[in-house]
Structures are given as structure tokens and as C-alpha cells.
Design an enzyme around this catalytic site. Structure first.
Site, PDB file in Angstrom:
ATOM      1  N   SER A  41      23.489  14.458  -9.947  1.00  0.00           N
ATOM      2  CA  SER A  41      24.259  14.921  -8.777  1.00  0.00           C
ATOM      3  C   SER A  41      24.249  13.891  -7.657  1.00  0.00           C
ATOM      4  O   SER A  41      25.262  13.658  -7.000  1.00  0.00           O
ATOM      5  CB  SER A  41      23.688  16.244  -8.276  1.00  0.00           C
ATOM      6  OG  SER A  41      23.848  17.240  -9.261  1.00  0.00           O
ATOM      7  N   ASN A  42      23.088  13.250  -7.424  1.00  0.00           N
ATOM      8  CA  ASN A  42      23.033  12.224  -6.392  1.00  0.00           C
ATOM      9  C   ASN A  42      23.851  10.997  -6.761  1.00  0.00           C
ATOM     10  O   ASN A  42      24.182  10.190  -5.905  1.00  0.00           O
ATOM     11  CB  ASN A  42      21.581  11.799  -6.128  1.00  0.00           C
ATOM     12  CG  ASN A  42      20.840  12.804  -5.269  1.00  0.00           C
ATOM     13  OD1 ASN A  42      21.365  13.867  -4.985  1.00  0.00           O
ATOM     14  ND2 ASN A  42      19.629  12.492  -4.877  1.00  0.00           N
ATOM     15  N   LYS A 160      17.046  20.100 -17.333  1.00  0.00           N
ATOM     16  CA  LYS A 160      16.783  19.906 -15.910  1.00  0.00           C
ATOM     17  C   LYS A 160      17.406  21.099 -15.203  1.00  0.00           C
ATOM     18  O   LYS A 160      18.623  21.282 -15.225  1.00  0.00           O
ATOM     19  CB  LYS A 160      17.411  18.609 -15.392  1.00  0.00           C
ATOM     20  CG  LYS A 160      17.260  18.451 -13.878  1.00  0.00           C
ATOM     21  CD  LYS A 160      18.090  17.300 -13.320  1.00  0.00           C
ATOM     22  CE  LYS A 160      17.987  17.271 -11.784  1.00  0.00           C
ATOM     23  NZ  LYS A 160      18.883  16.249 -11.181  1.00  0.00           N
ATOM     24  N   SER A 162      18.073  22.819 -11.736  1.00  0.00           N
ATOM     25  CA  SER A 162      18.109  22.540 -10.299  1.00  0.00           C
ATOM     26  C   SER A 162      18.417  23.771  -9.458  1.00  0.00           C
ATOM     27  O   SER A 162      18.675  23.653  -8.265  1.00  0.00           O
ATOM     28  CB  SER A 162      19.160  21.450 -10.005  1.00  0.00           C
ATOM     29  OG  SER A 162      18.786  20.239 -10.610  1.00  0.00           O
ATOM     30  N   GLY A 186      14.382  20.444 -11.081  1.00  0.00           N
ATOM     31  CA  GLY A 186      15.448  19.575 -10.609  1.00  0.00           C
ATOM     32  C   GLY A 186      15.301  19.126  -9.173  1.00  0.00           C
ATOM     33  O   GLY A 186      16.190  18.469  -8.629  1.00  0.00           O
TER      34      GLY A 186
END
Length: 280
Positions: A41-42, A160, A162, A186
Site C-alpha cells: 500500500s505504501n 498479511k 492490515s 500489517g
């Protein structure tokens, strides 16, 4: 990794490569940091074209020591596109693929559809697949029953998660306990709670800037020093919020944040996934 859309004036590939080396040298002696996630996402991968996504992973692999794990986000909206991207990620050096849930047709993404999607991807992937549930971005939690079913696939090695729902994380750990399946937090914001219910590691953006502290939190949890772990977790909550909730400029495709990586934190061998293949 936050790619900052180097291809559109955000950063040059040279700077990108230098940042990898900087983080790697900074992490010497921080053994629990096992590697990098690129295009989570980052990484803001929705702003990249397919060729740009592959170019970024190629450059990261060139700069990254071979003993560091490279997970590459390969999720797309269609199953066929995800398969093709996953195969391509493997060809440019990814050790495993992290596949986010497709979400555009949100109402149709039930357990059966998601099981079919991930099974097809895992069947055709030359590298292990890590499920990725990030409801804040997709509006969709990968259902627990789907995770349990998918955990039995020989090429699906973990998730993962999140979402921050610790009850859900604990339930996934419990229901997949007989499988060779890794559950990763996450975010550092709920890392202690995730360890408490059986997670084996995390993919934590906060480790970009507070890697030693995040690793210390892991050590405290694993050695049962829960009071000290709680105090440290409390100290990390606000910094974690600061680095994980920055706004994104849709025109340029990069966030105000200066994050460059999503480090992988895991006990034992990197992510607990080497040699990556499940026993049959």
C-alpha cells in the site's frame, strides 16, 4: 516501498537504488528485519503502469543483498492480469508475490470468487503467494473462511492482514494452525496484539524510521516481557499513525510521507517462509 512515481518526475531510479542501499546498511545488526515489500500500500502501485511496476522491482533486486527477502505486490483487478504480473515479478527477481484482494466489483467478491481467484493465481505462480487483506484501501476483508481454505494450497504460504482486527487475526491463526501458513500483522500499530494471538511477524512501514524499536518490540513479545512490550507499543502508536496515514496526491501519485520501504519483520528465518515450499 513508496515508489514516488520516479517515472513522472517524483524520483530518479538512481535515488531509488541509493535508498535501498541506505536502508540495507542501516539495518545491519537488526537481524529480525528480513527484507522488503515492494508495491504494497505504501508503494502506491495503482499509480504505476505494468512496465513501471516491473522496472521498480528489477532495480530493487539489483540493489538488494541476496540474503534479504523481496516480496513484490502483484495484485490486479482480474485473475489473468494478476497471473501475468505474478509471473513477471518472479522473472525480475521477486522471492514471493503479495496479492491484494481485487475489489472494484466489491459486491461480487464473496468467498467463492476470492477462493477461485487466489487458487488460479497460486496454481500458475512460479513463486509462493502471500495473501493481502487491506480493507482500509479496498473496502474488502478477505473472509476468514476463504483464508482457511486457501491456507491448504501448497503455494499459498501466508497472509498479511492490515485490518487491525486482532480477534480476526487470532481466529485465522487458530484455524490455520495445522497448515504450513504464516500470519503477519500489517502494521506496527497492532504488532504486540498480533504476537499475543500467534502471528509470527509483520510487514511494518514504521520500521523505515524506527526499525530498532520495532525489532525490540518483537524481542520483548517473543521473550514474554509483556509489560515492557506494552509500554513500547504505546510509544509506537502515534509515530505509526504519522507514517501510515499520509494523504496521496492523485496527480503525481505520491504521498507527503518520506517512506521508502515496508520492511518485513519475522521471527526465525525471513518471514518464516524459506525455503518457501510447503511440505506435501
Amino acid at each position: 516501498m513508496c515508489d514516488k512515481l520516479w517515472c513522472r518526475g517524483g524520483r530518479s531510479l538512481g535515488e531509488h537504488k541509493s535508498n535501498i542501499r541506505l536502508f540495507t546498511s542501516t539495518w545491519e545488526g537488526v537481524a529480525s528485519l528480513a527484507g522488503f515489500v515492494v508495491q504494497g500500500s505504501n508503494g502506491e502501485f495503482p499509480f504505476l503502469t505494468s512496465s513501471e511496476r516491473l522496472e521498480v522491482v528489477t532495480r530493487v533486486r539489483q540493489a538488494l543483498p541476496r540474503d534479504k527477502l523481496l516480496l513484490a505486490g502483484s495484485g490486479c483487478e482480474s485473475t489473468q492480469a494478476t497471473v501475468e504480473m505474478t509471473v513477471s515479478m518472479a522473472q525480475v527477481g521477486a522471492d514471493a508475490a503479495m496479492v491484494v484482494t481485487p475489489c472494484y466489483y466489491h459486491g461480487r467478491m464473496n468467498s467463492a470468487a476470492l477462493i477461485h481467484h487466489y487458487t488460479k493465481v497460486a496454481d500458475l505462480s512460479p513463486i509462493p503467494v502471500v495473501l493481502y487483506s487491506v480493507p482500509a484501501n479496498t473496502g474488502l476483508d478477505l473472509p476468514v473462511d476463504a483464508v482457511v481454505t486457501l491456507s491448504q494450497h501448497p503455494n499459498i504460504v501466508g497472509i498479511k492482514d492490515s485490518g487491525g482486527d486482532v480477534t480476526r487475526i487470532g481466529l485465522i491463526v487458530h484455524k490455520t494452525r495445522r497448515q504450513d501458513f504464516q500470519v503477519l500483522a500489517g502494521s506496527a500499530g497492532f504488532l504486540l496484539a498480533s504476537y499475543a494471538v500467534g502471528a509470527v511477524g509483520g510487514v511494518c512501514a514504521l520500521a523505515n524510521v524506527l526499525g530498532a524499536q520495532v525489532c525490540q518490540l518483537e524481542r520483548l513479545c517473543l521473550t514474554g516481557q509483556w509489560e515492557d512490550a506494552q509500554k513500547l507499543q504505546h510509544r509506537l502508536i502515534e509515530p505509526n499513525t504519522a507514517v501510515s496515514s499520509q494523504p496521496v496526491d492523485p496527480e503525481w501519485g505520491w504521498s507527503v510521507s518520506s517512506l521508502e520501504q515496508e520492511p518485513v519483520l519475522a521471527q526465525g528465518s525471513p518471514l518464516g517462509l524459506f525455503p518457501f515450499r510447503k511440505s506435501c
